[in-house]
Write an enzyme that holds these catalytic residues in place. Structure first.
Site, PDB file in Angstrom:
ATOM      1  N   MET A 181       0.902  -1.261   0.033  1.00  0.00           N
ATOM      2  CA  MET A 181      -0.104  -0.006   0.162  1.00  0.00           C
ATOM      3  C   MET A 181       0.849   1.220   0.084  1.00  0.00           C
ATOM      4  O   MET A 181       0.419   2.314   0.494  1.00  0.00           O
ATOM      5  CB  MET A 181      -1.052   0.043   1.151  1.00  0.00           C
ATOM      6  CG  MET A 181      -2.111  -1.142   1.238  1.00  0.00           C
ATOM      7  SD  MET A 181      -2.731  -1.448  -0.294  1.00  0.00           S
ATOM      8  CE  MET A 181      -4.087  -0.108  -0.078  1.00  0.00           C
TER       9      MET A 181
ATOM     10  N   ILE B  83       3.394   4.027  -2.006  1.00  0.00           N
ATOM     11  CA  ILE B  83       3.869   4.256  -3.476  1.00  0.00           C
ATOM     12  C   ILE B  83       5.393   4.142  -3.733  1.00  0.00           C
ATOM     13  O   ILE B  83       5.956   5.103  -2.887  1.00  0.00           O
ATOM     14  CB  ILE B  83       3.277   5.826  -4.037  1.00  0.00           C
ATOM     15  CG1 ILE B  83       1.692   5.509  -3.877  1.00  0.00           C
ATOM     16  CG2 ILE B  83       3.790   6.077  -5.335  1.00  0.00           C
ATOM     17  CD1 ILE B  83       0.868   6.743  -4.156  1.00  0.00           C
TER      18      ILE B  83
ATOM     19  N   HIS C  19      -3.768  -5.320  -9.122  1.00  0.00           N
ATOM     20  CA  HIS C  19      -4.721  -4.090  -8.589  1.00  0.00           C
ATOM     21  C   HIS C  19      -6.058  -4.693  -8.725  1.00  0.00           C
ATOM     22  O   HIS C  19      -6.446  -4.942  -9.844  1.00  0.00           O
ATOM     23  CB  HIS C  19      -4.483  -2.587  -9.272  1.00  0.00           C
ATOM     24  CG  HIS C  19      -5.493  -1.806  -8.844  1.00  0.00           C
ATOM     25  ND1 HIS C  19      -5.296  -1.021  -8.053  1.00  0.00           N
ATOM     26  CD2 HIS C  19      -6.398  -1.271  -9.589  1.00  0.00           C
ATOM     27  CE1 HIS C  19      -6.397  -0.217  -7.845  1.00  0.00           C
ATOM     28  NE2 HIS C  19      -6.895  -0.065  -8.747  1.00  0.00           N
TER      29      HIS C  19
ATOM     30  N   ASN D 162       2.580  -5.225 -10.299  1.00  0.00           N
ATOM     31  CA  ASN D 162       1.681  -4.914  -9.241  1.00  0.00           C
ATOM     32  C   ASN D 162       0.269  -5.689  -9.442  1.00  0.00           C
ATOM     33  O   ASN D 162      -0.135  -5.443 -10.769  1.00  0.00           O
ATOM     34  CB  ASN D 162       1.337  -3.408  -9.181  1.00  0.00           C
ATOM     35  CG  ASN D 162       0.409  -3.130  -7.902  1.00  0.00           C
ATOM     36  OD1 ASN D 162       0.553  -3.685  -7.104  1.00  0.00           O
ATOM     37  ND2 ASN D 162      -0.299  -2.040  -8.457  1.00  0.00           N
TER      38      ASN D 162
ATOM     39  N   SER E 282      -6.483  -6.329 -12.335  1.00  0.00           N
ATOM     40  CA  SER E 282      -5.233  -6.425 -13.448  1.00  0.00           C
ATOM     41  C   SER E 282      -3.951  -6.570 -12.847  1.00  0.00           C
ATOM     42  O   SER E 282      -3.657  -6.200 -11.382  1.00  0.00           O
ATOM     43  CB  SER E 282      -5.336  -4.782 -13.841  1.00  0.00           C
ATOM     44  OG  SER E 282      -6.405  -4.668 -14.326  1.00  0.00           O
TER      45      SER E 282
ATOM     46  N   GLU F 221      -8.083 -13.101  -8.275  1.00  0.00           N
ATOM     47  CA  GLU F 221      -6.840 -12.437  -8.146  1.00  0.00           C
ATOM     48  C   GLU F 221      -5.514 -13.362  -8.140  1.00  0.00           C
ATOM     49  O   GLU F 221      -4.698 -13.320  -8.820  1.00  0.00           O
ATOM     50  CB  GLU F 221      -6.838 -11.473  -7.057  1.00  0.00           C
ATOM     51  CG  GLU F 221      -7.413 -10.212  -7.307  1.00  0.00           C
ATOM     52  CD  GLU F 221      -7.380  -9.203  -6.256  1.00  0.00           C
ATOM     53  OE1 GLU F 221      -6.183  -9.104  -5.815  1.00  0.00           O
ATOM     54  OE2 GLU F 221      -8.357  -8.528  -5.862  1.00  0.00           O
TER      55      GLU F 221
ATOM     56  N   ASP G  34      -0.918   3.025  -9.674  1.00  0.00           N
ATOM     57  CA  ASP G  34      -1.522   1.668 -10.351  1.00  0.00           C
ATOM     58  C   ASP G  34      -1.617   2.058 -11.959  1.00  0.00           C
ATOM     59  O   ASP G  34      -2.498   2.155 -12.699  1.00  0.00           O
ATOM     60  CB  ASP G  34      -2.974   1.876 -10.042  1.00  0.00           C
ATOM     61  CG  ASP G  34      -3.210   1.332  -8.496  1.00  0.00           C
ATOM     62  OD1 ASP G  34      -2.269   0.596  -8.041  1.00  0.00           O
ATOM     63  OD2 ASP G  34      -3.886   1.961  -7.655  1.00  0.00           O
TER      64      ASP G  34
HETATM   65  C1  GRF Z   1      -5.782  -7.199  -3.253  1.00  0.00           C
HETATM   66  O1  GRF Z   1      -7.031  -7.077  -3.617  1.00  0.00           O
HETATM   67  C2  GRF Z   1      -4.751  -6.470  -4.199  1.00  0.00           C
HETATM   68  O2  GRF Z   1      -5.308  -6.770  -5.496  1.00  0.00           O
HETATM   69  C3  GRF Z   1      -4.704  -5.276  -3.688  1.00  0.00           C
HETATM   70  O3  GRF Z   1      -4.638  -5.433  -2.242  1.00  0.00           O
HETATM   71  C4  GRF Z   1      -5.342  -6.569  -1.730  1.00  0.00           C
HETATM   72  C5  GRF Z   1      -4.490  -7.451  -1.119  1.00  0.00           C
HETATM   73  O4  GRF Z   1      -4.626  -8.717  -0.462  1.00  0.00           O
HETATM   74  N1  GRF Z   1      -3.687  -4.484  -4.177  1.00  0.00           N
HETATM   75  P1  GRF Z   1      -3.606  -9.804   0.122  1.00  0.00           P
HETATM   76  O5  GRF Z   1      -2.737  -8.884   0.884  1.00  0.00           O
HETATM   77  O6  GRF Z   1      -3.023 -10.181  -1.013  1.00  0.00           O
HETATM   78  O7  GRF Z   1      -4.690 -10.572   0.521  1.00  0.00           O
END
Ligand code: GRF
Length: 203
Positions: free
Chosen positions: A82, A84, A101, A99, A128, A166, A137
């Site tokens: 989280m 940048i 997202h 990354n 993505s 994801e 992003d």
């Molecule tokens: C995921 O939704 C990812 O896309 C976003 O943050 C979340 C992280 O989840 N960037 P985790 O820590 O991998 O469970």
């Protein structure tokens, strides 16, 4: 292929990568918060992990750099990280940072993507994987996964449904990079030797 993974919390994407590790291995996990679940997961897999206090970004990136120069990763994966990263940092690892997202980029960069998708009455949502270029992003999108938005969806139900996809998106994409089906030739991203014009859709 060696990977270093950056996280900030739960680490479920990290866990999916650790479970998979086909054609690649994770050598180090870096996190910007203490006592996060992701570190527990790294421990279970006996993977080195380091907490870096990110309150001073320059200092944090210097420490991260020391770890990275030890590890010499082929790829850096931001999996729920989280913070940048500075342009200087990103430029050192040009085309080597990806990354994940939770949106169909370029739509909805930034936070609260699920709620924003609902507020805009979108019928599709997704996630993505993109190369990181220093803007939030932003950067060449490699792959995406898509879900339908149902009538009764809430931000939480969308997040729950999307996170499963994801994991698959991330491990498949890293796999494609590991076996060199995806690679950079100068400033062009190639997929199976053809220029990648639009994101690869992972079902
Ligand atoms: C995921 O939704 C990812 O896309 C976003 O943050 C979340 C992280 O989840 N960037 P985790 O820590 O991998 O469970």
């Amino acid at each position: 292929m060696n990977l270093v993974v950056f996280i900030s919390g739960r680490g479920s994407n990290l866990e999916a990568l650790l479970k998979d590790q086909s054609g690649y291995q994770i050598t180090h996990v870096i996190g910007n918060k203490k006592n996060i679940k992701g570190f527990e997961i790294a421990k279970q897999y006996a993977v080195a992990h380091s907490f870096i206090n990110w309150s001073d970004k320059t200092q944090a990136e210097t420490i991260a750099n020391e770890i990275l120069s030890e590890e010499q990763p082929d790829l850096i994966v931001l999996a729920g990280f989280m913070k940048i990263l500075s342009n200087d940092f990103v430029n050192q690892f040009k085309n080597k940072i990806i990354n994940i997202h939770p949106s169909l980029l370029p739509a909805y960069p930034g936070l609260n993507t699920h709620q924003r998708v609902l507020d805009d009455k979108q019928t599709e949502h997704g996630a993505s994987v993109h190369f990181v270029d220093g803007l939030l992003d932003h950067g060449k999108v490699v792959s995406q996964t898509v879900i339908n938005v149902e009538k009764n969806d809430t931000a939480d139900s969308l997040a729950d449904r999307l996170i499963q996809k994801e994991h698959k998106l991330l491990i498949k994409t890293v796999g494609l990079i590991a076996n060199k089906q995806i690679y950079w030739d100068k400033n062009q991203l190639l997929f199976n030797n053809n220029s990648l014009k639009k994101p690869i859709i992972i079902k």
